[in-house]
Design an enzyme around this catalytic site. Structure first.
Site, short mmCIF file in Angstrom:
data_model
loop_
_atom_site.label_atom_id
_atom_site.label_comp_id
_atom_site.label_asym_id
_atom_site.label_seq_id
_atom_site.Cartn_x
_atom_site.Cartn_y
_atom_site.Cartn_z
N CYS A 52 0.85 -1.19 0.00
CA CYS A 52 0.00 0.00 0.00
C CYS A 52 0.89 1.24 0.00
O CYS A 52 1.79 1.37 0.84
CB CYS A 52 -0.90 -0.01 1.23
SG CYS A 52 -1.90 1.48 1.42
N CYS A 55 0.37 3.22 3.64
CA CYS A 55 0.92 2.78 4.93
C CYS A 55 2.01 1.72 4.83
O CYS A 55 2.57 1.32 5.83
CB CYS A 55 -0.20 2.28 5.83
SG CYS A 55 -0.96 0.72 5.28
N CYS A 100 -7.18 -0.98 1.74
CA CYS A 100 -6.14 -1.51 2.63
C CYS A 100 -6.77 -1.67 4.02
O CYS A 100 -7.41 -0.75 4.54
CB CYS A 100 -4.97 -0.54 2.67
SG CYS A 100 -3.72 -0.93 3.92
N CYS A 103 -4.84 1.15 6.62
CA CYS A 103 -5.05 2.61 6.55
C CYS A 103 -6.36 3.00 5.88
O CYS A 103 -6.71 4.18 5.85
CB CYS A 103 -3.88 3.29 5.86
SG CYS A 103 -3.77 3.01 4.08
N CYS A 123 -8.64 -5.50 -9.46
CA CYS A 123 -8.24 -4.47 -10.40
C CYS A 123 -7.76 -3.26 -9.59
O CYS A 123 -8.56 -2.55 -9.01
CB CYS A 123 -9.44 -4.12 -11.28
SG CYS A 123 -9.08 -3.03 -12.64
#
Length: 143
Positions: A52, A55, A100, A103, A123
């Site tokens: 991510c 984070c 995510c 976060c 996607c």
């Protein structure tokens, strides 16, 4: 052996704006998307991890990446427990959006037209990810 629970990372809008590029902020915090076919991760074929961009939580490994032909990086499976989903109606019909788990950063949408073994296509927006080549250390989780 189970993974420890993921501790949520909470930041203010101002803190996120200071940490992210404008494009990352628009996608991760504003649930935006990038223009189809524009991100270099569409063509990333090296072994490694996708984390991510908000984070630094690892979300996908390159073994689950495939060329979906859609113009966005696509994966058939995330790392266990790393994503949360919700239904969005932003374009007039329901889609499953995923974020995510740490976060809450918007990553993309999941569809049921992917390859085996899952039949799923995650996607993902390239702007929402960072790539870490195999053999390089993963970044420490952002605090």
């Amino acid at each position: 052996m189970t993974n420890p629970p993921i501790e949520p990372l909470k930041k203010t809008e101002a803190e996120w704006k200071a940490l992210l590029t404008p494009a990352q902020f628009r996608v991760l915090r504003g649930e935006g998307t990038e223009v189809c076919g524009t991100h270099p991760f569409n063509h990333e074929k090296r072994a490694g991890s996708f984390v991510c961009a908000g984070c630094f939580l690892p979300l996908f490994v390159s073994d689950s990446k495939f060329d979906s032909g859609t113009g966005w990086p696509s994966f058939f499976a995330p790392l266990p427990g790393r994503l949360e989903t919700k239904i969005d109606h932003h374009i007039g019909y329901p889609r499953t959006e995923y974020h995510c788990a740490r976060c809450g950063g918007h990553q993309g949408h999941v569809f049921e037209d992917g390859p085996r073994p899952t039949g799923l296509r995650y996607c993902n927006n390239g702007e929402a990810l960072l790539f870490v080549p195999a053999g390089e250390p993963l970044p420490a989780l952002r605090t």
